[in-house]
Design a protein around this motif. Structure first.
Motif, PDB file in Angstrom:
ATOM      1  N   ARG A  91      33.942  -1.377  68.274  1.00 14.28           N
ATOM      2  CA  ARG A  91      33.205  -0.265  67.600  1.00 14.28           C
ATOM      3  C   ARG A  91      34.017   0.096  66.112  1.00 14.28           C
ATOM      4  NH1 ARG A  91      34.545   5.499  66.832  1.00 14.28           N
ATOM      5  NH2 ARG A  91      32.743   6.639  67.452  1.00 14.28           N
ATOM      6  N   LEU A  92      33.086   0.324  65.063  1.00 12.90           N
ATOM      7  CA  LEU A  92      33.598   0.539  63.701  1.00 12.90           C
ATOM      8  C   LEU A  92      33.220   1.967  63.458  1.00 12.90           C
ATOM      9  CD1 LEU A  92      32.044  -2.544  61.916  1.00 12.90           C
ATOM     10  CD2 LEU A  92      34.583  -2.328  62.790  1.00 12.90           C
ATOM     11  N   ALA A  93      34.181   2.718  62.930  1.00 12.49           N
ATOM     12  CA  ALA A  93      33.792   3.897  62.332  1.00 12.49           C
ATOM     13  C   ALA A  93      34.334   4.095  61.009  1.00 12.49           C
ATOM     14  CB  ALA A  93      34.286   5.033  63.306  1.00 12.49           C
ATOM     15  N   LEU A  94      33.468   4.547  60.012  1.00 12.68           N
ATOM     16  CA  LEU A  94      33.467   4.389  58.520  1.00 12.68           C
ATOM     17  C   LEU A  94      33.516   6.043  58.174  1.00 12.68           C
ATOM     18  CD1 LEU A  94      34.546   1.932  56.838  1.00 12.68           C
ATOM     19  CD2 LEU A  94      32.325   1.952  56.200  1.00 12.68           C
ATOM     20  N   THR A  95      34.437   6.590  57.594  1.00 16.83           N
ATOM     21  CA  THR A  95      34.148   7.982  57.218  1.00 16.83           C
ATOM     22  C   THR A  95      33.928   7.747  55.661  1.00 16.83           C
ATOM     23  OG1 THR A  95      35.755   8.684  58.897  1.00 16.83           O
ATOM     24  CG2 THR A  95      35.273  10.158  57.039  1.00 16.83           C
ATOM     25  N   VAL A  96      32.881   8.539  55.289  1.00 15.80           N
ATOM     26  CA  VAL A  96      32.384   8.441  53.734  1.00 15.80           C
ATOM     27  C   VAL A  96      32.285  10.009  53.622  1.00 15.80           C
ATOM     28  CG1 VAL A  96      31.338   6.155  53.764  1.00 15.80           C
ATOM     29  CG2 VAL A  96      30.212   8.010  54.594  1.00 15.80           C
ATOM     30  N   PRO A  97      32.153  10.278  52.299  1.00 18.19           N
ATOM     31  CA  PRO A  97      31.911  11.719  52.080  1.00 18.19           C
ATOM     32  C   PRO A  97      30.632  12.438  52.616  1.00 18.19           C
ATOM     33  CG  PRO A  97      32.330  10.421  49.995  1.00 18.19           C
ATOM     34  CD  PRO A  97      32.265   9.601  51.197  1.00 18.19           C
ATOM     35  N   GLY A  98      31.062  13.445  53.594  1.00 17.46           N
ATOM     36  CA  GLY A  98      29.756  14.055  53.980  1.00 17.46           C
ATOM     37  C   GLY A  98      29.434  13.217  55.244  1.00 17.46           C
ATOM     38  N   ASP A  99      29.852  12.338  55.847  1.00 16.99           N
ATOM     39  CA  ASP A  99      29.278  11.687  56.949  1.00 16.99           C
ATOM     40  C   ASP A  99      30.267  10.489  57.753  1.00 16.99           C
ATOM     41  OD1 ASP A  99      27.200  10.795  58.706  1.00 16.99           O
ATOM     42  OD2 ASP A  99      26.043   9.990  57.300  1.00 16.99           O
ATOM     43  N   GLU A 100      29.928  10.351  58.921  1.00 18.43           N
ATOM     44  CA  GLU A 100      30.681   9.151  59.427  1.00 18.43           C
ATOM     45  C   GLU A 100      29.679   8.061  59.850  1.00 18.43           C
ATOM     46  OE1 GLU A 100      34.440   8.615  62.407  1.00 18.43           O
ATOM     47  OE2 GLU A 100      32.539   9.569  63.534  1.00 18.43           O
ATOM     48  N   LEU A 101      29.944   6.907  59.544  1.00 21.76           N
ATOM     49  CA  LEU A 101      28.947   5.708  59.928  1.00 21.76           C
ATOM     50  C   LEU A 101      29.691   5.011  61.229  1.00 21.76           C
ATOM     51  CD1 LEU A 101      28.150   4.407  56.428  1.00 21.76           C
ATOM     52  CD2 LEU A 101      27.170   6.303  57.634  1.00 21.76           C
ATOM     53  N   VAL A 102      28.746   4.809  62.320  1.00 22.26           N
ATOM     54  CA  VAL A 102      29.310   4.154  63.494  1.00 22.26           C
ATOM     55  C   VAL A 102      28.631   3.015  63.949  1.00 22.26           C
ATOM     56  CG1 VAL A 102      30.287   4.479  65.932  1.00 22.26           C
ATOM     57  CG2 VAL A 102      30.451   6.376  64.181  1.00 22.26           C
ATOM     58  N   VAL A 103      29.340   1.967  64.151  1.00 22.57           N
ATOM     59  CA  VAL A 103      28.402   0.751  64.798  1.00 22.57           C
ATOM     60  C   VAL A 103      29.273   0.520  66.177  1.00 22.57           C
ATOM     61  CG1 VAL A 103      28.016  -1.872  64.609  1.00 22.57           C
ATOM     62  CG2 VAL A 103      27.823  -0.208  62.373  1.00 22.57           C
ATOM     63  N   LYS A 104      28.488   0.046  67.242  1.00 18.00           N
ATOM     64  CA  LYS A 104      29.097  -0.193  68.454  1.00 18.00           C
ATOM     65  C   LYS A 104      28.477  -1.534  68.850  1.00 18.00           C
ATOM     66  CE  LYS A 104      28.592   4.016  70.190  1.00 18.00           C
ATOM     67  NZ  LYS A 104      28.717   5.095  71.223  1.00 18.00           N
ATOM     68  N   ARG A 105      29.054  -2.388  69.298  1.00 19.28           N
ATOM     69  CA  ARG A 105      28.699  -3.578  70.317  1.00 19.28           C
ATOM     70  C   ARG A 105      29.034  -3.526  71.598  1.00 19.28           C
ATOM     71  NH1 ARG A 105      25.318  -3.280  66.472  1.00 19.28           N
ATOM     72  NH2 ARG A 105      25.116  -4.730  64.814  1.00 19.28           N
ATOM     73  N   ASP A 106      28.267  -3.424  72.414  1.00 17.14           N
ATOM     74  CA  ASP A 106      28.590  -3.088  73.803  1.00 17.14           C
ATOM     75  C   ASP A 106      28.154  -4.173  74.663  1.00 17.14           C
ATOM     76  OD1 ASP A 106      28.236  -1.777  76.452  1.00 17.14           O
ATOM     77  OD2 ASP A 106      29.319  -0.536  75.570  1.00 17.14           O
ATOM     78  N   PRO A 107      28.730  -4.620  75.605  1.00 12.05           N
ATOM     79  CA  PRO A 107      28.331  -5.889  76.525  1.00 12.05           C
ATOM     80  C   PRO A 107      26.886  -5.563  77.118  1.00 12.05           C
ATOM     81  CG  PRO A 107      30.449  -5.411  77.049  1.00 12.05           C
ATOM     82  CD  PRO A 107      30.154  -4.256  75.855  1.00 12.05           C
ATOM     83  N   LYS A 108      26.640  -4.371  77.427  1.00  9.69           N
ATOM     84  CA  LYS A 108      25.244  -4.102  77.877  1.00  9.69           C
ATOM     85  C   LYS A 108      24.034  -4.207  76.977  1.00  9.69           C
ATOM     86  CE  LYS A 108      26.457   0.304  79.155  1.00  9.69           C
ATOM     87  NZ  LYS A 108      27.777   0.348  79.134  1.00  9.69           N
ATOM     88  N   ASP A 109      24.576  -4.425  75.573  1.00  9.33           N
ATOM     89  CA  ASP A 109      23.460  -4.861  74.382  1.00  9.33           C
ATOM     90  C   ASP A 109      23.148  -6.307  74.733  1.00  9.33           C
ATOM     91  OD1 ASP A 109      23.840  -2.144  73.672  1.00  9.33           O
ATOM     92  OD2 ASP A 109      25.150  -2.957  71.762  1.00  9.33           O
TER      93      ASP A 109
END
Length: 124
Positions: free
Chosen positions: A67-85
């Motif tokens: 799980r990656l969470a990047l905080t940028v001005p006005g937003d949060e970008l999230v990427v998740k890689r899950d074993p169900k994928d």
């Protein structure tokens, strides 16, 4: 402009032994993201591996949750890689590469939107 990592970076390992090599790879990937956009305010990376209780001792390794969470001005970008994928991988480096590639795509889209370069998505 300094190219040293300026943003707070939090790396968490759950069910996985801490690895200096993995942490170094993560830092390299985050530095690349920072090169794309220098106003990232924070980054959190969680690496998790669930161990199923199984009687099969020859069971292949469990896939990694990233799980990656990047905080940028006005937003949060999230990427998740899950074993169900369907695209998970049991190799931590491949899992990280895929997760960071997804984050790089999101960050580029965010930068384009923030600069007003939003165009209708081309159908590929």
């Amino acid at each position: 402009m300094e190219m040293l990592m300026q943003i707070p970076l939090q790396i968490t390992f759950h069910g996985v032994d801490h690895s200096d090599a993995v942490e170094t790879r993560i830092r390299e990937k985050v530095a690349k993201l920072e090169h794309l956009f220098d106003r990232i305010t924070s980054c959190r990376v969680v690496i998790e591996q669930h161990h199923k209780n199984t009687s099969n001792l020859h069971h292949k390794g469990e896939p990694f949750h990233i799980r990656l969470a990047l905080t940028v001005p006005g937003d949060e970008l999230v990427v998740k890689r899950d074993p169900k994928d369907s695209h998970v991988n049991e190799d931590i480096y491949v899992a990280l590469r895929e997760a960071f590639a997804g984050m790089e795509r999101q960050l580029k889209e965010y930068v384009d939107r923030s600069r007003g370069n939003v165009k209708a998505r081309a159908q590929a």
